[in-house]
Design an enzyme around this catalytic site. Sequence first.
Site, short mmCIF file in Angstrom:
data_model
loop_
_atom_site.label_atom_id
_atom_site.label_comp_id
_atom_site.label_asym_id
_atom_site.label_seq_id
_atom_site.Cartn_x
_atom_site.Cartn_y
_atom_site.Cartn_z
N ARG A 13 0.82 -1.23 0.00
CA ARG A 13 0.00 0.00 0.00
C ARG A 13 0.85 1.27 0.00
O ARG A 13 0.43 2.30 -0.51
CB ARG A 13 -0.90 0.01 1.22
CG ARG A 13 -1.93 -1.04 1.10
CD ARG A 13 -3.11 -0.78 1.99
NE ARG A 13 -4.05 -1.84 1.70
CZ ARG A 13 -4.94 -2.29 2.54
NH1 ARG A 13 -5.03 -1.77 3.74
NH2 ARG A 13 -5.75 -3.26 2.19
N ASP A 72 9.51 -3.19 -9.58
CA ASP A 72 10.31 -3.88 -8.59
C ASP A 72 11.47 -2.95 -8.29
O ASP A 72 12.09 -2.40 -9.20
CB ASP A 72 10.81 -5.23 -9.13
CG ASP A 72 11.13 -6.19 -7.98
OD1 ASP A 72 10.33 -6.25 -7.02
OD2 ASP A 72 12.17 -6.84 -8.02
N GLY A 156 10.01 1.49 4.21
CA GLY A 156 11.18 0.69 3.85
C GLY A 156 12.49 1.30 4.33
O GLY A 156 12.65 1.64 5.51
N TYR A 157 13.42 1.44 3.40
CA TYR A 157 14.76 1.95 3.75
C TYR A 157 14.83 3.48 3.80
O TYR A 157 15.92 4.03 3.96
CB TYR A 157 15.78 1.42 2.72
CG TYR A 157 15.92 -0.09 2.73
CD1 TYR A 157 16.68 -0.72 3.72
CD2 TYR A 157 15.31 -0.89 1.78
CE1 TYR A 157 16.81 -2.11 3.74
CE2 TYR A 157 15.44 -2.28 1.80
CZ TYR A 157 16.19 -2.87 2.78
OH TYR A 157 16.32 -4.24 2.81
N ARG A 184 11.54 5.53 -8.11
CA ARG A 184 10.21 5.11 -8.56
C ARG A 184 9.55 6.22 -9.38
O ARG A 184 8.93 5.97 -10.42
CB ARG A 184 9.34 4.75 -7.35
CG ARG A 184 7.96 4.22 -7.75
CD ARG A 184 7.22 3.60 -6.59
NE ARG A 184 7.98 2.54 -5.99
CZ ARG A 184 8.70 2.65 -4.87
NH1 ARG A 184 8.69 3.77 -4.18
NH2 ARG A 184 9.40 1.65 -4.42
P1 ITT Z 1 5.26 -5.59 -4.33
O1 ITT Z 1 6.18 -6.67 -4.82
O2 ITT Z 1 3.91 -6.08 -3.93
O3 ITT Z 1 5.16 -4.45 -5.29
P2 ITT Z 1 7.38 -5.16 -2.33
O4 ITT Z 1 7.33 -4.62 -0.94
O5 ITT Z 1 7.90 -6.55 -2.53
O6 ITT Z 1 5.92 -4.97 -2.98
P3 ITT Z 1 9.62 -4.25 -4.00
O7 ITT Z 1 9.98 -5.67 -4.26
O8 ITT Z 1 9.56 -3.35 -5.17
O9 ITT Z 1 8.24 -4.15 -3.18
O10 ITT Z 1 10.63 -3.56 -3.01
C1 ITT Z 1 11.40 -4.33 -2.14
C2 ITT Z 1 11.66 -3.61 -0.87
O11 ITT Z 1 12.56 -2.51 -1.15
C3 ITT Z 1 10.45 -2.96 -0.18
O12 ITT Z 1 9.74 -3.87 0.61
C4 ITT Z 1 11.14 -1.89 0.65
O13 ITT Z 1 11.69 -2.45 1.83
C5 ITT Z 1 12.29 -1.47 -0.25
N1 ITT Z 1 11.92 -0.27 -1.04
C6 ITT Z 1 11.43 -0.23 -2.29
N2 ITT Z 1 11.19 1.04 -2.66
C7 ITT Z 1 11.52 1.82 -1.61
C8 ITT Z 1 11.48 3.20 -1.36
O14 ITT Z 1 11.03 4.06 -2.24
N3 ITT Z 1 11.89 3.63 -0.16
C9 ITT Z 1 12.34 2.77 0.76
N4 ITT Z 1 12.39 1.44 0.62
C10 ITT Z 1 11.98 0.97 -0.56
#
Ligand code: ITT
Length: 208
Positions: A13, A72, A156-157, A184
């Site tokens: 989300r 991704d 996330g990070y 992104r």
């Molecule tokens: P979906 O596969 O359902 O899209 P996901 O959480 O697995 O969701 P991703 O594989 O694209 O998403 O991203 C992997 C992880 O990288 C995500 O869970 C975050 O911990 C980190 N991440 C991705 N984009 C980020 C951002 O803009 N800022 C901080 N952390 C991010």
Amino acid sequence: MKKPLIVIATHNRDKLREIRRILNQGFLTVRGLDDFPPPYTVRETGKTLEDNALLKARKAVQRTGQMALSDDSGLEVAALGGRPGVYSARFAGSGCSYADNNRKILRLLKGKKRSQRRALFRCVVALVTPEGKERLFQGRCPGWIVEEVHGQEGFGYDPIFEPKGEGCTFAELSLARKNEISHRALAFQRAAAYLKSSFRQSPKRTVR
Ligand code: ITT
């Protein structure tokens, strides 16, 4: 004329919220997977961000019958040989939290100087249509891993990543600012520009 509908193929989300804002351009109707129940999972078995983005978008097209965009993303830390990269979501183990992942990165980089803390956020967006057309778009955001968590925004990070030129972490920036400079944002802006020009040239509102 009716706006083309596009499904964003994510169950995250936090990501969907960012993507909706980035794509808020008026020429598309944007839906999330929650608008097409029941929920499903995609095993992200790819070895690259490109593979996983395509897996997610193809599955969304199968399930919804609509054109889909997926992304991704991963954080590539130079001193860790590019890890966690494609394994960013589960870096600290299956079922781990964002905080667990951040702690692990900070622990692995403990004592390292700024010049050894370089990192890159990379995002690959896949566009897949019901006719089987596939396109990839990429966005990159370079920066550093800071020494401790800072900020409350984002996910996330974000609390440990300082994008180049900002002087603070992603989690200290507003969502509006993050969406001007993030990996992104850049990848989705490229996808949006492509869709816009395709729709302009095609009376049937399909992509090239
Ligand atoms: P979906 O596969 O359902 O899209 P996901 O959480 O697995 O969701 P991703 O594989 O694209 O998403 O991203 C992997 C992880 O990288 C995500 O869970 C975050 O911990 C980190 N991440 C991705 N984009 C980020 C951002 O803009 N800022 C901080 N952390 C991010």
